[in-house]
Structure formats: structure tokens, C-alpha cells
Design an enzyme around this catalytic site. Sequence first.
Site, PDB file in Angstrom:
ATOM      1  N   TRP A 129       0.815  -1.213   0.000  1.00 35.77           N
ATOM      2  CA  TRP A 129       0.000   0.000   0.000  1.00 35.77           C
ATOM      3  C   TRP A 129       0.848   1.262   0.000  1.00 35.77           C
ATOM      4  O   TRP A 129       0.542   2.228  -0.707  1.00 35.77           O
ATOM      5  CB  TRP A 129      -0.989  -0.014   1.169  1.00 35.77           C
ATOM      6  CG  TRP A 129      -2.169  -0.861   0.835  1.00 35.77           C
ATOM      7  CD1 TRP A 129      -2.463  -2.108   1.291  1.00 35.77           C
ATOM      8  CD2 TRP A 129      -3.211  -0.541  -0.102  1.00 35.77           C
ATOM      9  NE1 TRP A 129      -3.612  -2.584   0.707  1.00 35.77           N
ATOM     10  CE2 TRP A 129      -4.093  -1.649  -0.137  1.00 35.77           C
ATOM     11  CE3 TRP A 129      -3.475   0.571  -0.899  1.00 35.77           C
ATOM     12  CZ2 TRP A 129      -5.225  -1.658  -0.958  1.00 35.77           C
ATOM     13  CZ3 TRP A 129      -4.611   0.548  -1.712  1.00 35.77           C
ATOM     14  CH2 TRP A 129      -5.465  -0.550  -1.735  1.00 35.77           C
ATOM     15  N   ASP A 170      -1.462   6.428   6.806  1.00 34.08           N
ATOM     16  CA  ASP A 170      -2.577   5.652   6.260  1.00 34.08           C
ATOM     17  C   ASP A 170      -2.902   4.582   7.295  1.00 34.08           C
ATOM     18  O   ASP A 170      -2.158   3.624   7.481  1.00 34.08           O
ATOM     19  CB  ASP A 170      -2.162   5.025   4.933  1.00 34.08           C
ATOM     20  CG  ASP A 170      -3.227   4.113   4.331  1.00 34.08           C
ATOM     21  OD1 ASP A 170      -4.261   3.875   4.981  1.00 34.08           O
ATOM     22  OD2 ASP A 170      -2.994   3.610   3.209  1.00 34.08           O
ATOM     23  N   LYS A 227     -12.699  -1.926   6.966  1.00 32.78           N
ATOM     24  CA  LYS A 227     -11.903  -2.909   7.699  1.00 32.78           C
ATOM     25  C   LYS A 227     -12.483  -3.108   9.107  1.00 32.78           C
ATOM     26  O   LYS A 227     -12.955  -4.180   9.457  1.00 32.78           O
ATOM     27  CB  LYS A 227     -10.449  -2.455   7.809  1.00 32.78           C
ATOM     28  CG  LYS A 227      -9.835  -1.951   6.527  1.00 32.78           C
ATOM     29  CD  LYS A 227      -9.618  -3.047   5.504  1.00 32.78           C
ATOM     30  CE  LYS A 227      -8.814  -2.507   4.324  1.00 32.78           C
ATOM     31  NZ  LYS A 227      -8.568  -3.520   3.291  1.00 32.78           N
TER      32      LYS A 227
END
Length: 363
Positions: A103, A170, A194
Amino acid sequence: MTSARPFNFAPGPATLPEPVLRQVAAEMLDWHGSGMSVMEMSHRGKEFGSILEAAERDLRELLAVPANFRILFMQGGGLGENAIVPMNLSRGGKVDVVVTGSWSRKSAAEARRYADVQIAADIGKTGVIPRDWALRDDAAYVHVCTNETIDGVEFHELPQLATGVPLVIDVSSHLLSRPIDWSRVGLAFGGAQKNIGPAGMTMVFVRDDLLGHALDICPSAFNYETVAANQSMFNTPPTFAIYVAGLVFQWVKGLEYAGKRGLAAIEQRNIDKAALLYGALDASGFFKNHIDPSCRSRMNVPFLLKDDRLNETFLAEAKSAGLLSLKGHKSVGGMRASIYNAMPLEGVQALVGFLKDFEARHG
């Protein structure tokens, strides 16, 4: 009230607390006597206004978000924020990125469209977060992904940047799983799908002094200053996702575990779940996790089988045992168990039992 639902280890969209799902179902046709589903409400009406206000208040309380941070409810997902952040913060200048997995690597690639990006450090294939970072004093910000969903790498302590350059984090796959040290953060962002709710909503926590610097090319709906000035209502917000997230916030506030309550209870339960699963993997001669224990994720646990020819058999037998979505990301292979907030300890216990049984039969 519980049911015999399977345990869902999906990385996102992911499992939600069953009490929340039941409340959503009960309120689907008529929210609090309004005669409307939340999905049918005007985002400008008083009914949704109360939902949004409560969600932001509870989130700020749970994470102890300081008054000089704005909480924005936006669309675009974590991937979208890889563009939205540099459009708001880079000023067309320099951005340093610490690559710890898939990511953060994507974040660096996207930010290059808007800024001069330098990879300040790269985990490579070491499985250990690098300590030596080549940071520029004149960078607009430093970007880190504090939990890599695919690779299973997590920062267990945020870095203290000596340069005074803002730190952007993040937190998509571990937001609300533990406290955040806001004294070290300039901006945090994370998708909801999530730990918090359905896909379609992103939460951004931005310090006041970082507002007002968007590039001219930044769409107005993604300009943090504009979104903040309009209390996340500049365009129609993701109303249903905000509603579900608000119920999750209430669930977290009421959770009790190991003599703790709220976020402290969630964190302790996550610590215990991760310790149980990693302990089983480490004790096995059949399964392997390659991430250094110093930076293993509490949320996403990738692992490999000794013989990858057994992968499909493993997944089929796991599904029959009520253990779903254990296939690893295609870029790394193997398996991955995502054990987010809503995954009960019993789910991890069931997985550990299955691992031991599978190894006994196939090892």
C-alpha cells in the site's frame, strides 16, 4: 444474541459486529419512528444530521482526537486518498514516503503525479521496518502506512520526526483498533471497510494548519478546507456508511474485555487474538509467517503452508469448518487471516484449532 454464523477473515470489506448488523436490520425500514430507512433520508434533514453529529462525537471521543483536528467523512477510499492527500498537502513540492509494503508503494506511485516523491526507506523483502530514513528537511510531508493489509506489517509506535515535517499516516486497516498519538501526526486517513463499516466511506483527520493549501487542480469535493468548512456536507456524504459506522462506534464504547472498556478493551482483545494466532504459527513446523515479531500486524496475519500444493485443500477444508476468506493476496500468495475488531476471540481459537488439525493430517 449470537448465531452460528461462520467466522469471516476477509481483509475488507470485512466482518462487522453481529449486534450492529442486527440493529441495522431492525431499523432498515423505519429509523427511530421516522418512517424512513437511513438510505432514504435527506442528508440535509434533522434525522441524518443527528446521526452524523453523534458519529463524529463518538469517534472523536474514542480516539481522543484533539480539538485542532478536523474529522472529515469522505468518499474515494484509502486508494483515492493517495491522490487527495498530495493534492491538498504537497503544494507541488517534495514528499517523502517510507515503503513498508504494497500500500505504501502504491501511495508513492500515485503521489508522483503531483509531487517530487522520494522513497525515504524501503522494507524490501527483509520483513523488518527500516530504522534509517533519508528524510528531506524541506519535504511537504512524510507518508507512512502504519498497517500494511497485504503484507502484515504494522508500526507499533509512530515515528517522532525531528524535522518538524508533518507526518501523514494511512491507518486504513487498523483504525480504531488502538490509540493514536496525535502529537506525532499531521493527517491520518482510513477507509471504513476494515474495522468500522461498509465500503464507501473514508475518514480523514487533518490538523487545522494543514488546511487551505490544495493545488488548483484539486476537485472542490476533495479539497479538505472546503469539506471541513461544510462539516463533510459539501456534497452528499456516504450516509448509510456513516450510520453503520456510528453504530460500530457505540458498540466499541460499550465493549468490555479483561477488565477494560471501550478502545482499551478493543486493543487488549486484539493483542490477545494476535498473540494466540502468531503463537500457533511459530510453534508449527508446517505454517510460516515471515514478518519480524517487532512489526507484525495485529490485524492482518499472512502465512504460508510448507507445501503450497495444499493451498486449495486448506481453503476448501477451512470453508467447510466455517472459516471463510483465508486466501492470501495474489501478490504474496499463501493465506491471510484478517482479525479485525469484530472478529471475536472464539474465531481465532477456532482457526488455531483448525491449523493444528490440518497440520496433523497433512504435515
